[in-house]
Design a protein around this motif. Structure first.
Motif, PDB file in Angstrom:
ATOM      1  N   ALA A  50     -54.525   8.127 -50.564  1.00 32.15           N
ATOM      2  CA  ALA A  50     -53.999   8.114 -49.519  1.00 32.15           C
ATOM      3  C   ALA A  50     -52.846   9.306 -49.019  1.00 32.15           C
ATOM      4  CB  ALA A  50     -53.103   6.642 -49.162  1.00 32.15           C
ATOM      5  N   ALA A  51     -52.123   9.602 -50.367  1.00 24.69           N
ATOM      6  CA  ALA A  51     -51.210  10.814 -50.586  1.00 24.69           C
ATOM      7  C   ALA A  51     -51.960  12.171 -50.477  1.00 24.69           C
ATOM      8  CB  ALA A  51     -50.501  10.555 -51.827  1.00 24.69           C
ATOM      9  N   TRP A  52     -53.215  12.040 -50.581  1.00 25.64           N
ATOM     10  CA  TRP A  52     -53.833  13.353 -50.607  1.00 25.64           C
ATOM     11  C   TRP A  52     -54.893  13.431 -49.344  1.00 25.64           C
ATOM     12  CZ3 TRP A  52     -52.573  16.922 -54.073  1.00 25.64           C
ATOM     13  CH2 TRP A  52     -51.684  16.456 -55.256  1.00 25.64           C
ATOM     14  N   ALA A  53     -54.643  13.046 -47.945  1.00 32.18           N
ATOM     15  CA  ALA A  53     -55.184  13.075 -47.012  1.00 32.18           C
ATOM     16  C   ALA A  53     -55.233  14.217 -46.191  1.00 32.18           C
ATOM     17  CB  ALA A  53     -54.590  11.995 -46.029  1.00 32.18           C
ATOM     18  N   ARG A  54     -53.862  15.122 -46.318  1.00 31.21           N
ATOM     19  CA  ARG A  54     -53.633  16.320 -45.549  1.00 31.21           C
ATOM     20  C   ARG A  54     -53.224  17.326 -46.483  1.00 31.21           C
ATOM     21  NH1 ARG A  54     -52.374  11.823 -42.182  1.00 31.21           N
ATOM     22  NH2 ARG A  54     -53.522  11.994 -40.486  1.00 31.21           N
ATOM     23  N   TYR A  55     -52.557  17.251 -47.640  1.00 28.52           N
ATOM     24  CA  TYR A  55     -51.634  18.281 -47.874  1.00 28.52           C
ATOM     25  C   TYR A  55     -51.800  18.420 -49.704  1.00 28.52           C
ATOM     26  CZ  TYR A  55     -49.011  17.154 -43.714  1.00 28.52           C
ATOM     27  OH  TYR A  55     -48.881  16.770 -42.499  1.00 28.52           O
ATOM     28  N   PRO A  56     -52.952  18.881 -49.971  1.00 25.84           N
ATOM     29  CA  PRO A  56     -54.189  19.158 -49.288  1.00 25.84           C
ATOM     30  C   PRO A  56     -55.055  17.945 -49.250  1.00 25.84           C
ATOM     31  CG  PRO A  56     -54.423  20.170 -51.183  1.00 25.84           C
ATOM     32  CD  PRO A  56     -53.219  19.478 -51.315  1.00 25.84           C
ATOM     33  N   ALA A  57     -56.197  18.110 -48.411  1.00 27.86           N
ATOM     34  CA  ALA A  57     -57.315  16.941 -48.661  1.00 27.86           C
ATOM     35  C   ALA A  57     -58.156  17.066 -49.708  1.00 27.86           C
ATOM     36  CB  ALA A  57     -58.029  16.988 -47.306  1.00 27.86           C
ATOM     37  N   ILE A  58     -57.970  16.086 -50.408  1.00 26.28           N
ATOM     38  CA  ILE A  58     -58.756  15.784 -51.622  1.00 26.28           C
ATOM     39  C   ILE A  58     -60.076  14.981 -51.750  1.00 26.28           C
ATOM     40  CG2 ILE A  58     -58.723  14.976 -54.239  1.00 26.28           C
ATOM     41  CD1 ILE A  58     -56.178  16.601 -54.641  1.00 26.28           C
ATOM     42  N   ALA A  59     -61.240  15.271 -52.184  1.00 27.19           N
ATOM     43  CA  ALA A  59     -62.285  14.416 -51.605  1.00 27.19           C
ATOM     44  C   ALA A  59     -62.842  13.670 -53.070  1.00 27.19           C
ATOM     45  CB  ALA A  59     -63.302  15.002 -51.160  1.00 27.19           C
ATOM     46  N   GLN A  60     -63.023  12.561 -52.944  1.00 25.98           N
ATOM     47  CA  GLN A  60     -63.705  11.827 -54.257  1.00 25.98           C
ATOM     48  C   GLN A  60     -64.996  11.574 -54.185  1.00 25.98           C
ATOM     49  OE1 GLN A  60     -63.952   8.003 -54.570  1.00 25.98           O
ATOM     50  NE2 GLN A  60     -65.246   8.565 -56.327  1.00 25.98           N
ATOM     51  N   THR A  61     -65.761  12.088 -54.914  1.00 24.19           N
ATOM     52  CA  THR A  61     -67.163  11.595 -55.116  1.00 24.19           C
ATOM     53  C   THR A  61     -67.537  10.918 -56.301  1.00 24.19           C
ATOM     54  OG1 THR A  61     -67.749  13.794 -55.790  1.00 24.19           O
ATOM     55  CG2 THR A  61     -67.799  13.517 -53.454  1.00 24.19           C
ATOM     56  N   CYS A  62     -68.710  10.143 -56.334  1.00 26.35           N
ATOM     57  CA  CYS A  62     -69.216   9.585 -57.244  1.00 26.35           C
ATOM     58  C   CYS A  62     -70.361  10.091 -57.912  1.00 26.35           C
ATOM     59  CB  CYS A  62     -69.335   8.233 -57.299  1.00 26.35           C
ATOM     60  SG  CYS A  62     -67.618   7.257 -56.875  1.00 26.35           S
ATOM     61  N   HIS A  63     -70.653  10.296 -59.150  1.00 26.07           N
ATOM     62  CA  HIS A  63     -72.062  10.742 -59.886  1.00 26.07           C
ATOM     63  C   HIS A  63     -72.421  12.097 -59.249  1.00 26.07           C
ATOM     64  CE1 HIS A  63     -71.859   6.768 -61.660  1.00 26.07           C
ATOM     65  NE2 HIS A  63     -71.609   6.443 -60.774  1.00 26.07           N
ATOM     66  N   THR A  64     -71.623  12.844 -58.943  1.00 28.39           N
ATOM     67  CA  THR A  64     -72.146  14.124 -58.273  1.00 28.39           C
ATOM     68  C   THR A  64     -72.052  15.494 -59.352  1.00 28.39           C
ATOM     69  OG1 THR A  64     -69.650  14.576 -57.526  1.00 28.39           O
ATOM     70  CG2 THR A  64     -71.352  13.929 -56.111  1.00 28.39           C
ATOM     71  N   LYS A  65     -73.145  16.013 -59.643  1.00 32.85           N
ATOM     72  CA  LYS A  65     -73.243  17.391 -60.386  1.00 32.85           C
ATOM     73  C   LYS A  65     -72.284  18.253 -60.465  1.00 32.85           C
ATOM     74  CE  LYS A  65     -78.254  16.217 -61.262  1.00 32.85           C
ATOM     75  NZ  LYS A  65     -79.605  17.085 -61.107  1.00 32.85           N
ATOM     76  N   PRO A  66     -72.040  18.993 -61.377  1.00 30.15           N
ATOM     77  CA  PRO A  66     -71.024  20.297 -61.114  1.00 30.15           C
ATOM     78  C   PRO A  66     -71.717  21.292 -60.327  1.00 30.15           C
ATOM     79  CG  PRO A  66     -71.929  20.333 -63.305  1.00 30.15           C
ATOM     80  CD  PRO A  66     -72.045  18.827 -62.652  1.00 30.15           C
ATOM     81  N   LEU A  67     -70.579  21.940 -59.576  1.00 32.03           N
ATOM     82  CA  LEU A  67     -71.043  23.063 -58.886  1.00 32.03           C
ATOM     83  C   LEU A  67     -71.208  24.503 -59.496  1.00 32.03           C
ATOM     84  CD1 LEU A  67     -69.167  22.208 -55.467  1.00 32.03           C
ATOM     85  CD2 LEU A  67     -71.883  21.849 -55.897  1.00 32.03           C
ATOM     86  N   CYS A  68     -72.426  24.670 -60.000  1.00 35.89           N
ATOM     87  CA  CYS A  68     -72.581  26.078 -60.759  1.00 35.89           C
ATOM     88  C   CYS A  68     -73.991  26.583 -60.720  1.00 35.89           C
ATOM     89  CB  CYS A  68     -72.371  25.730 -62.389  1.00 35.89           C
ATOM     90  SG  CYS A  68     -73.403  24.778 -63.039  1.00 35.89           S
ATOM     91  N   GLU A  69     -74.220  27.875 -61.071  1.00 36.37           N
ATOM     92  CA  GLU A  69     -75.553  28.428 -60.655  1.00 36.37           C
ATOM     93  C   GLU A  69     -76.576  27.792 -61.773  1.00 36.37           C
ATOM     94  OE1 GLU A  69     -74.772  32.510 -61.336  1.00 36.37           O
ATOM     95  OE2 GLU A  69     -73.540  32.802 -59.641  1.00 36.37           O
ATOM     96  N   VAL A  70     -76.275  27.202 -62.945  1.00 35.83           N
ATOM     97  CA  VAL A  70     -77.161  26.459 -63.890  1.00 35.83           C
ATOM     98  C   VAL A  70     -77.440  24.901 -63.377  1.00 35.83           C
ATOM     99  CG1 VAL A  70     -77.581  26.185 -66.335  1.00 35.83           C
ATOM    100  CG2 VAL A  70     -76.306  28.217 -65.507  1.00 35.83           C
TER     101      VAL A  70
END
Length: 318
Positions: free
Chosen positions: A104-124
């Motif tokens: 709730a504290a991270w709704a805007r300043y800045p917005a932080i998204a929480q996701t479950c069981h998502t892979k890292p963002l990388c080329e490999v």
């Protein structure tokens, strides 16, 4: 409805029954990682058995932008009874009683998204994924602020507090180091339904996370018997990760006073200054790194010199 900060400083009020069933971990992909050994533990217990967590020695200081986040509106969880029988129950409790409040504290300043069981963002292509990722968008790229893994009653708080890990705890340690490496995120936590374990790999660069001698900051925060709330511990971890991510927007090479940055410290994102062959995290000429409260911009100021050096552009709109 109250302020997010008011709830962050409160413990969960709902009763949770824990049958004490235990997870087991021995992931084959994590076995090649070295054990953890170079610890600095920042939690202590007083004579009454109350645990205290010190974040300031290892984390960057809170900035002027905390006021905007702490004032965000938030609602307490609904009154209910919990039974933490499976890892899914442990994970559900965490998101309802802890994560949702902090976010709730991270709704805007800045917005932080929480996701479950998502892979890292990388080329490999990486097959493994961590249970929980908190991420912020840098332009159109999602950067992990902190990552977390869920277990059941697996953390031996005494062993972590004394930095002497048996093989079962080292298997968990290798797994957490592995996730930090794969996600290139030095701020990691593990929640097992009783204990919140927070680790910070003080890595010079992303590859250094894999090094056996990489220094590690450690906090062992119990759900019961702690002066520090789990919500506050998560919030401080996320602020530290945010500062690291903000450095991606830095104007480089950064020159402050008569000095130009020598390199960037990976686990904090702050510039390192070099004078006469010596490296300094603090600016040798007395400049201090600050946060612009309205926009989240990082800048450098000096109490004796009317000089403002902007390190980044705005991180959110005023």
């Amino acid at each position: 409805m109250v302020s997010a900060w008011e709830l962050i400083l409160q413990h969960s009020a709902n009763i949770a029954h824990n049958p004490e069933s235990r997870s087991y971990t021995d992931k084959s992909w994590a076995r090649p990682y070295p054990p953890m050994q170079n610890f600095t533990v920042h939690t202590t217990m007083d004579q009454e058995g109350l645990v205290h967590a010190a974040f300031d020695p290892a984390f960057l200081p809170l900035g002027a932008d905390e006021e905007k986040r702490s004032a965000q509106p938030a609602y307490p969880p609904n009154e209910r009874f919990w039974r933490l029988e499976t890892e899914a129950d442990v994970e559900h409790w965490w998101h309802t009683e802890i994560s949702d409040i902090v976010l709730a504290a991270w709704a805007r300043y800045p917005a932080i998204a929480q996701t479950c069981h998502t892979k890292p963002l990388c080329e490999v292509n990486i097959a493994e994924n961590v249970d929980c990722t908190y991420a912020v968008y840098i332009g159109n790229q999602r950067a992990p602020v902190a990552i977390g893994e869920m277990k059941r009653n697996l953390i031996n708080s005494r062993e972590w507090q004394t930095s002497h890990l048996s093989e079962p705890q080292q298997r968990l340690a290798r797994e957490l180091r592995g996730y930090a490496d794969k996600y290139q995120c030095p701020q990691v936590f593990c929640w097992d339904g009783r204990i919140l374990l927070i680790l910070q790999f003080r890595a010079r660069n992303s590859e250094n996370i894999r090094a056996a001698d990489c220094p590690i900051d450690c906090w062992v925060v119990p759900a019961a018997g702690s002066a520090c709330t789990l919500r506050y511990a998560l919030y401080r971890l996320m602020v530290q990760g945010l500062r690291r991510c903000q450095s991606a927007l830095a104007n480089r090479p950064l020159t402050v006073g008569s000095l130009t940055e020598h390199r960037r410290e990976f686990f904090t994102g702050r510039p390192i200054w070099r004078v006469d062959g010596q490296s300094y995290a603090n600016h040798p000429e007395g400049y201090v790194r600050l946060v612009h409260a309205a926009t989240g911009r990082l800048y450098w100021g000096h109490e004796l010199i009317e000089d403002t050096v902007w390190e980044t552009d705005a991180f959110w709109e005023e």
